[in-house]
Scaffold this active site. Structure first.
Site, PDB file in Angstrom:
ATOM      1  N   LYS A 252       0.913  -1.059  -0.107  1.00 64.69           N
ATOM      2  CA  LYS A 252       0.099   0.085   0.121  1.00 64.69           C
ATOM      3  C   LYS A 252       0.924   1.327   0.099  1.00 64.69           C
ATOM      4  O   LYS A 252       0.679   2.280  -0.681  1.00 64.69           O
ATOM      5  CB  LYS A 252      -0.808   0.045   1.211  1.00 64.69           C
ATOM      6  CG  LYS A 252      -2.156  -0.973   0.995  1.00 64.69           C
ATOM      7  CD  LYS A 252      -2.815  -1.348   2.309  1.00 64.69           C
ATOM      8  CE  LYS A 252      -3.695  -2.443   2.050  1.00 64.69           C
ATOM      9  NZ  LYS A 252      -4.483  -2.940   3.248  1.00 64.69           N
TER      10      LYS A 252
ATOM     11  N   GLN B 114      -4.635  -2.118   9.520  1.00 63.78           N
ATOM     12  CA  GLN B 114      -4.709  -3.312   8.971  1.00 63.78           C
ATOM     13  C   GLN B 114      -5.490  -4.507   9.561  1.00 63.78           C
ATOM     14  O   GLN B 114      -5.013  -4.783  11.018  1.00 63.78           O
ATOM     15  CB  GLN B 114      -3.042  -3.785   8.581  1.00 63.78           C
ATOM     16  CG  GLN B 114      -2.928  -4.935   7.655  1.00 63.78           C
ATOM     17  CD  GLN B 114      -3.592  -4.929   6.271  1.00 63.78           C
ATOM     18  OE1 GLN B 114      -3.435  -3.923   5.703  1.00 63.78           O
ATOM     19  NE2 GLN B 114      -4.463  -5.909   5.845  1.00 63.78           N
TER      20      GLN B 114
ATOM     21  N   ASP C 107     -10.991   2.716   4.223  1.00 63.64           N
ATOM     22  CA  ASP C 107     -11.584   1.134   4.006  1.00 63.64           C
ATOM     23  C   ASP C 107     -12.920   1.545   3.993  1.00 63.64           C
ATOM     24  O   ASP C 107     -13.644   0.402   3.579  1.00 63.64           O
ATOM     25  CB  ASP C 107     -11.162   0.516   5.089  1.00 63.64           C
ATOM     26  CG  ASP C 107      -9.674  -0.167   4.764  1.00 63.64           C
ATOM     27  OD1 ASP C 107      -9.148  -0.461   3.755  1.00 63.64           O
ATOM     28  OD2 ASP C 107      -8.804  -0.465   5.900  1.00 63.64           O
TER      29      ASP C 107
END
Ligand code: NAD
Length: 309
Positions: free
Chosen positions: A54, A98, A121
């Site tokens: 990422k 994460q 997200d």
């Protein structure tokens, strides 16, 4: 019929090019560079690899990025304090934690603590609710990355999704549910299947669009698939390789069988997977645009999309 193979790698590369132009516009017009911050708790190698990728891809489109690696024994209070600091930092536009998190940490509390405007997200209840309420065009909003990528791939294949029968296999918060919401917004007639669904083959036989996110290798047989349908396989499953070979990655759909019936199909790997991180960058750019309170962000976006790639 032999299906067209949908090239997610190529599509993700062109999306990144488009994002890089948007990042450059924002810098030129407002002096702002979007910044993404990833928080990794523990030392799971797969999670560490995702976070590294990422960061690399953020840099490749001209964004700033930063990662915080925390020990697996970090207290929830300290993790929440870090998120609060990032929430208040005006130079940070996107925050992601994460997953998975260690069992002593309340995942829902952590996801709720992220400022919804920085929740790239799309897992915060406010963003989940916005998606479910059909209040604004999804094209300007933060929506979960994998379903966003699937919608882009579908849009390339099908001019209008209106009225088509779509079946989503899997109903997780990360993929299945937001996928179904996006298809509903595109005016599909949506069915959601899950582990308790009866007669999965009968349901799938009626689908003009099939999206599978079950995490079950080879679950969907080619003979179940409606001829001419578009098949998006989100599943990523590690299975033993042929004799003498290492493990390999397959989807949920029996690819060789399905490609003889579908009109288009995503391969695994190389289909949906590459779109996910590209869509995370898209969300970071959207978040940065929204946070800079650009008057007429729609105008900004149309300038962005009319730029040559
Ligand atoms: P999950 O385990 O949270 O959810 C799986 C869902 O599938 C559940 O709703 C379950 O009821 C359903 N399901 C499982 N087996 C089934 C069966 N036999 N019949 C019908 N339904 C069944 O998983 P998830 O996080 O949603 O991920 C699903 C898959 O997608 C996994 O393989 C994951 O690795 C993959 N994934 C890929 C990407 C990507 O970028 N390509 C991103 C996220 C997840």
């Amino acid at each position: 019929m032999v299906a067209r193979i949908i090239n997610g790698k190529q599509r993700a590369a062109s999306l990144r090019q488009e994002i890089a132009i948007g990042v450059e516009h924002l810098r030129a017009q407002r002096g702002i560079t979007p910044k993404l911050v990833a928080i990794l708790v523990g030392d799971d190698p797969a999670s560490a690899l995702y976070v590294r990728r990422k960061g690399e891809q953020a840099a490749s489109v001209g964004m700033h990025s930063e990662s915080h690696q925390l020990g697996s024994d970090i207290s929830q209070a300290r993790l929440l304090a870090l998120i609060e600091t990032l929430n208040r930092d005006e130079a940070v536009h996107g925050i992601l934690v994460q997953l998975p998190l260690p069992p002593h940490i309340d995942k829902a509390a952590v996801l709720r603590s992220i400022d919804p405007a920085k929740d790239i997200d799309g897992f915060h209840p406010v963003n989940v609710g916005m998606l479910a309420s059909d209040s604004e065009a999804a094209s300007d909003r933060i929506v979960p990355c994998t379903p966003m990528g699937c919608m882009m791939l579908l849009a390339d294949e099908i001019a209008s999704l209106e009225g088509l029968a779509a079946v989503v296999v899997g109903c997780s918060n990360i993929v299945g549910r937001p996928m179904a919401q996006l298809l509903l917004q595109a005016r599909c007639t949506v069915s959601i299947a899950h582990i308790h669904t009866r007669n999965l083959p009968d349901l799938i036989a009626r689908a003009d669009i099939l999206v599978s996110a079950a995490g079950a290798p080879g679950l969907i047989r080619g003979s179940w698939i409606k001829p001419g349908s578009v098949v998006i396989d989100v599943g990523i499953n590690r299975v033993p390789g042929e004799a003498g070979q290492g493990a390999r990655i397959v989807g949920d759909v029996c690819f060789e069988e399905a490609r003889m019936r579908a009109s288009a199909i995503t391969p695994v790997p190389g289909g949906v997977g590459p779109m996910t991180i590209a869509c995370l960058l898209e969300n970071t750019l959207r978040a940065a645009i929204a946070q800079t309170a650009l008057q007429g962000s729609a105008r900004f976006r149309s300038a962005r999309s009319s730029d040559p790639a």
